[in-house]
Design a protein around this motif. Structure first.
Motif, PDB file in Angstrom:
ATOM      1  N   LEU A 203      32.677  78.414   7.805  1.00  0.00           N
ATOM      2  CA  LEU A 203      32.283  77.063   7.430  1.00  0.00           C
ATOM      3  C   LEU A 203      33.345  76.066   7.879  1.00  0.00           C
ATOM      4  O   LEU A 203      34.518  76.410   8.002  1.00  0.00           O
ATOM      5  N   PRO A 204      32.937  74.827   8.122  1.00  0.00           N
ATOM      6  CA  PRO A 204      33.935  73.804   8.470  1.00  0.00           C
ATOM      7  C   PRO A 204      34.908  73.588   7.310  1.00  0.00           C
ATOM      8  O   PRO A 204      34.584  73.865   6.149  1.00  0.00           O
ATOM      9  N   VAL A 205      36.092  73.079   7.615  1.00  0.00           N
ATOM     10  CA  VAL A 205      37.159  72.946   6.620  1.00  0.00           C
ATOM     11  C   VAL A 205      36.725  72.109   5.428  1.00  0.00           C
ATOM     12  O   VAL A 205      36.981  72.472   4.280  1.00  0.00           O
ATOM     13  N   TRP A 206      36.047  70.982   5.693  1.00  0.00           N
ATOM     14  CA  TRP A 206      35.681  70.096   4.589  1.00  0.00           C
ATOM     15  C   TRP A 206      34.754  70.788   3.603  1.00  0.00           C
ATOM     16  O   TRP A 206      34.812  70.554   2.390  1.00  0.00           O
ATOM     17  N   MET A 207      33.902  71.682   4.113  1.00  0.00           N
ATOM     18  CA  MET A 207      32.956  72.370   3.241  1.00  0.00           C
ATOM     19  C   MET A 207      33.605  73.564   2.543  1.00  0.00           C
ATOM     20  O   MET A 207      33.451  73.761   1.327  1.00  0.00           O
ATOM     21  N   SER A 208      34.353  74.373   3.302  1.00  0.00           N
ATOM     22  CA  SER A 208      34.975  75.564   2.713  1.00  0.00           C
ATOM     23  C   SER A 208      35.994  75.185   1.647  1.00  0.00           C
ATOM     24  O   SER A 208      36.073  75.831   0.600  1.00  0.00           O
ATOM     25  N   SER A 209      36.778  74.122   1.901  1.00  0.00           N
ATOM     26  CA  SER A 209      37.786  73.724   0.914  1.00  0.00           C
ATOM     27  C   SER A 209      37.141  73.288  -0.385  1.00  0.00           C
ATOM     28  O   SER A 209      37.650  73.586  -1.474  1.00  0.00           O
ATOM     29  N   ARG A 210      36.000  72.612  -0.323  1.00  0.00           N
ATOM     30  CA  ARG A 210      35.310  72.180  -1.536  1.00  0.00           C
ATOM     31  C   ARG A 210      34.713  73.359  -2.291  1.00  0.00           C
ATOM     32  O   ARG A 210      34.794  73.436  -3.531  1.00  0.00           O
ATOM     33  N   LEU A 211      34.111  74.275  -1.565  1.00  0.00           N
ATOM     34  CA  LEU A 211      33.514  75.441  -2.215  1.00  0.00           C
ATOM     35  C   LEU A 211      34.579  76.308  -2.876  1.00  0.00           C
ATOM     36  O   LEU A 211      34.393  76.797  -4.002  1.00  0.00           O
ATOM     37  N   ILE A 212      35.695  76.502  -2.191  1.00  0.00           N
ATOM     38  CA  ILE A 212      36.779  77.310  -2.747  1.00  0.00           C
ATOM     39  C   ILE A 212      37.352  76.630  -3.986  1.00  0.00           C
ATOM     40  O   ILE A 212      37.645  77.278  -4.999  1.00  0.00           O
ATOM     41  N   ARG A 213      37.497  75.311  -3.922  1.00  0.00           N
ATOM     42  CA  ARG A 213      38.015  74.584  -5.085  1.00  0.00           C
ATOM     43  C   ARG A 213      37.081  74.735  -6.285  1.00  0.00           C
ATOM     44  O   ARG A 213      37.524  74.983  -7.410  1.00  0.00           O
ATOM     45  N   TRP A 214      35.779  74.613  -6.058  1.00  0.00           N
ATOM     46  CA  TRP A 214      34.836  74.759  -7.168  1.00  0.00           C
ATOM     47  C   TRP A 214      34.855  76.169  -7.738  1.00  0.00           C
ATOM     48  O   TRP A 214      34.705  76.370  -8.939  1.00  0.00           O
ATOM     49  N   LYS A 215      35.064  77.128  -6.868  1.00  0.00           N
ATOM     50  CA  LYS A 215      35.174  78.509  -7.352  1.00  0.00           C
ATOM     51  C   LYS A 215      36.331  78.633  -8.336  1.00  0.00           C
ATOM     52  O   LYS A 215      36.169  79.194  -9.441  1.00  0.00           O
ATOM     53  N   TYR A 216      37.492  78.095  -7.957  1.00  0.00           N
ATOM     54  CA  TYR A 216      38.669  78.221  -8.822  1.00  0.00           C
ATOM     55  C   TYR A 216      38.635  77.266 -10.015  1.00  0.00           C
ATOM     56  O   TYR A 216      39.402  77.434 -10.958  1.00  0.00           O
ATOM     57  N   LEU A 217      37.760  76.283  -9.975  1.00  0.00           N
ATOM     58  CA  LEU A 217      37.550  75.443 -11.149  1.00  0.00           C
ATOM     59  C   LEU A 217      36.644  76.132 -12.159  1.00  0.00           C
ATOM     60  O   LEU A 217      36.855  76.046 -13.376  1.00  0.00           O
ATOM     61  N   LEU A 218      35.630  76.816 -11.652  1.00  0.00           N
ATOM     62  CA  LEU A 218      34.624  77.417 -12.532  1.00  0.00           C
ATOM     63  C   LEU A 218      35.069  78.741 -13.146  1.00  0.00           C
ATOM     64  O   LEU A 218      34.846  78.983 -14.334  1.00  0.00           O
ATOM     65  N   LEU A 219      35.697  79.603 -12.340  1.00  0.00           N
ATOM     66  CA  LEU A 219      36.016  80.938 -12.837  1.00  0.00           C
ATOM     67  C   LEU A 219      36.970  80.936 -14.039  1.00  0.00           C
ATOM     68  O   LEU A 219      36.705  81.616 -15.038  1.00  0.00           O
ATOM     69  N   PRO A 220      38.083  80.184 -14.011  1.00  0.00           N
ATOM     70  CA  PRO A 220      38.952  80.180 -15.188  1.00  0.00           C
ATOM     71  C   PRO A 220      38.254  79.654 -16.437  1.00  0.00           C
ATOM     72  O   PRO A 220      38.460  80.179 -17.533  1.00  0.00           O
ATOM     73  N   ARG A 221      37.443  78.606 -16.272  1.00  0.00           N
ATOM     74  CA  ARG A 221      36.738  78.062 -17.429  1.00  0.00           C
ATOM     75  C   ARG A 221      35.738  79.071 -17.973  1.00  0.00           C
ATOM     76  O   ARG A 221      35.618  79.262 -19.204  1.00  0.00           O
ATOM     77  N   LEU A 222      35.017  79.723 -17.085  1.00  0.00           N
ATOM     78  CA  LEU A 222      34.068  80.747 -17.512  1.00  0.00           C
ATOM     79  C   LEU A 222      34.789  81.876 -18.230  1.00  0.00           C
ATOM     80  O   LEU A 222      34.337  82.363 -19.282  1.00  0.00           O
TER      81      LEU A 222
END
Length: 455
Positions: A203-222
Motif C-alpha cells: 500500500l502507499p505510505v499515506w494509506m499504510s501509515s494510517r492503517l497501522i496507526r489505527w491498528k495500534y490505537l484499537l488493539l490496546p484499547r480492546l
C-alpha cells in the motif's frame, strides 16, 4: 488553528529528547509501540515498533528540524517559578537560563514537562544498602564507566526497566538475578509485526501509515476492555501463555502470579520474548522475595536465602513531579497541587491560563499529551471568540464532587505521590479521563466551557 499566536518552548536540559536523552542504562527502549508513541503529524516510518532510546532521540531531532522548530526551543532554560498576576493578566516565569536568571512573560503556559523528577529517582528504603561494598546503580543515573562484565548482578524491581535490563545485562555479566517483591504481567510481542510489513509493501505510505496507526490505537484499547470485563479469563490465559514460555526449572508461581488483575497496572513488554529467552540460559534467574537487609557482599532475604552480588541495580521506579519542580503561585499565593481538582485532566482548579499536558499510563503517553494540547488549542479559540483574556476552572461546590485518584493505575510510585498530584472527581469535567477515544470526542464535538470562568 492559531497561526497568529507566538510561542516559545523552554527546555530545562542542555538537549532535547527528554527521557530518551536522560536515561543511559543498557538496552533502554520504548515500552509502547512507536506508531502511537510517535507524533501523529510525523508518522514513525521504521518497521521496529519497540525502538531503542537512541532511535527515539534521532526521531525527535528529525521531527523538530522538519517542522522548523529549532529556533523556537531554548535549551538550558529551566523554569524555577511561575507567578500569575490577576492585575496584569499574565504569567511571570523565573527561569534558570545558562547559569543566569531570566524573566519571561506569557499569556498562557502549557506545561509539557512530563510527570517524573529528572533529578531524583524513586528510592524506597532498602535496609542496609549503605553498607554494601559493591556498586549501587539506579537506571535513571547509570554510571557511564560501570563495567558489569563477568560480574554478579542483582536487579531489584519487576517493572518495564527491570524487564529490559535482565536480558541486556545477562549478555556479558556472569549472572543476573531479578529480585522482585511482587510480579508483573509480561507480554511477548514481535519487534516487527508481519501484518505491518505487508501493509507497507503493498500500500502507499499515506494509506499504510494510517492503517497501522489505527491498528495500534484499537488493539490496546480492546485489550484493556477485555481485561476489565473478563479478568479471570485473562488471568488464566496469561498463566498458560507464560508457563509455555518459561524453562522447566522456573515455576509460574510465585514468580509470574501478580497480585492485581491485568490492566490495573502497565503491562511489561518483551520484544520477541527476549526476557523469557534469557531465563532459559544459566546467566539469568528470577527471585520473588522480600529484602531483610543488604550486607557488605550481598542481600539477605526474609525467606533466609542470600544473594551474593557485585552490583545492585535499584530499578524501583520513578519519583513523580509535576510542573518540572517549579513553584506555582497565583497572586502571590502558593498552589498546593494535591488540594486542587484537575479540569478534564489538564487544567488545575483556580489556576488561570495554564495547562498540564499529562499522557496516558496504560497506553502511549504521547497520545494523551497530544489530545490535551488539542483541547487547550480549542479552548484558546473559544477565548478569542468571546474576547476573553483569562480562563479559570472553578469548581461548583453544589455539584458534590467526590475525589478520586487522577492516574488510573495502582502502581506503587503513583500511590506514594498522592500528596504531589491533583485530584480527579467523579462527575462533570472533573472526572478522570476515560481514554483516547473519549478525549477525541470531547475535543471534536464536546463542550469545553463547562466549569470555566471567562474574563
Amino acid at each position: 488553528m492559531l497561526p497568529h499566536k507566538r510561542f516559545t518552548i523552554l527546555e530545562g536540559r542542555e538537549r532535547i529528547g527528554g527521557t530518551w536523552d536522560l536515561f543511559k542504562y543498557p538496552g533502554i527502549r520504548s515500552d509502547s509501540d512507536l506508531t502511537t508513541y510517535g507524533f501523529p503529524f510525523a508518522p514513525w516510518a521504521e518497521e521496529r515498533q519497540i525502538a531503542s532510546g537512541q532511535q527515539i532521540v534521532s526521531y525527535i531531532h528529525e521531527t523538530v528540524t522538519n517542522c522548523g522548530l529549532d529556533d523556537k526551543i531554548r535549551v538550558n532554560h529551566r523554569v524555577l517559578s511561575a507567578d500569575w498576576s490577576s492585575q496584569e493578566k499574565r504569567w511571570k516565569l523565573t527561569v534558570s537560563a545558562n547559569e543566569t536568571e531570566a524573566i519571561f512573560f506569557a499569556n498562557f503556559v502549557m506545561w509539557g514537562s512530563g510527570y517524573y523528577d529528572q533529578g531524583q529517582g524513586l528510592n524506597p528504603i532498602i535496609p542496609g544498602i549503605e553498607t554494601f561494598e559493591g556498586t549501587v546503580a539506579h537506571p535513571q543515573f547509570w554510571p557511564e564507566d560501570l563495567d558489569y562484565s563477568d560480574k554478579q548482578v542483582v536487579v531489584i524491581g519487576s517493572g518495564a526497566t527491570a524487564i529490559t535490563l535482565l536480558p541486556e545485562l545477562s549478555k556479558t555479566a556472569a549472572h543476573v538475578t531479578m529480585l522482585q517483591r511482587s510480579p508483573s504481567y509480561v507480554l511477548t510481542i514481535p519487534t516487527v509485526a508481519a501484518e505491518d510489513t505487508l501493509l507497507r509493501r503493498y500500500l502507499p505510505v499515506w494509506m499504510s501509515s494510517r492503517l497501522i496507526r489505527w491498528k495500534y490505537l484499537l488493539l490496546p484499547r480492546l485489550t484493556m476492555e477485555v481485561c476489565k470485563y473478563f479478568p479471570g479469563i485473562i488471568r488464566a490465559g496469561m498463566r498458560k501463555i507464560t508457563t509455555n514460555l518459561l524453562p522447566v526449572h522456573i515455576p509460574h508461581d510465585p514468580h509470574f502470579e501478580p497480585r492485581y488483575n491485568m490492566g490495573e497496572q502497565r503491562i511489561c513488554l518483551a520484544p520477541d520474548g527476549d526476557f523469557f529467552r534469557c531465563l532459559h540460559t544459566s546467566k539469568a534467574s528470577i527471585v520473588t522475595d522480600t529484602i531483610k537487609t543488604v550486607t557488605p557482599r550481598g542481600i539477605e532475604l526474609e525467606s533466609g536465602n542470600r544473594l551474593t552480588t557485585d552490583i545492585i541495580v535499584t530499578a524501583t521506579g520513578l519519583k513523580i513531579q509535576l510542573f518540572g519542580g517549579a513553584q506555582i503561585r497565583v497572586d502571590g499565593q502558593p498552589i498546593k497541587v494535591s488540594d486542587k481538582y484537575a479540569w478534564n485532566g489538564t487544567m488545575l482548579q483556580d489556576v488561570p491560563n495554564a495547562s498540564l499536558l499529562i499522557g496516558y499510563t496504560s497506553t502511549a503517553w504521547t497520545l494523551g499529551a497530544d489530545i490535551m494540547a488539542q483541547l487547550i488549542i480549542k479552548l484558546m479559540g473559544v477565548m478569542e471568540q468571546r474576547g476573553a483574556r483569562v480562563v479559570t476552572p472553578r469548581l461548583d461546590p453544589t455539584m458534590g464532587v467526590k475525589p478520586a485518584q487522577l492516574l488510573d493505575i495502582t502502581a506503587t510510585y503513583v500511590k506514594v505521590a498522592l500528596e504531589s498530584t491533583p485530584k480527579a472527581g467523579d462527575r462533570g469535567p472533573w472526572k478522570r479521563r476515560a481514554g483516547y477515544y473519549e478525549d477525541c470526542w470531547k475535543v471534536r464535538f464536546g463542550d469545553v466551557t463547562q466549569e470555566l470562568v471567562f474574563e
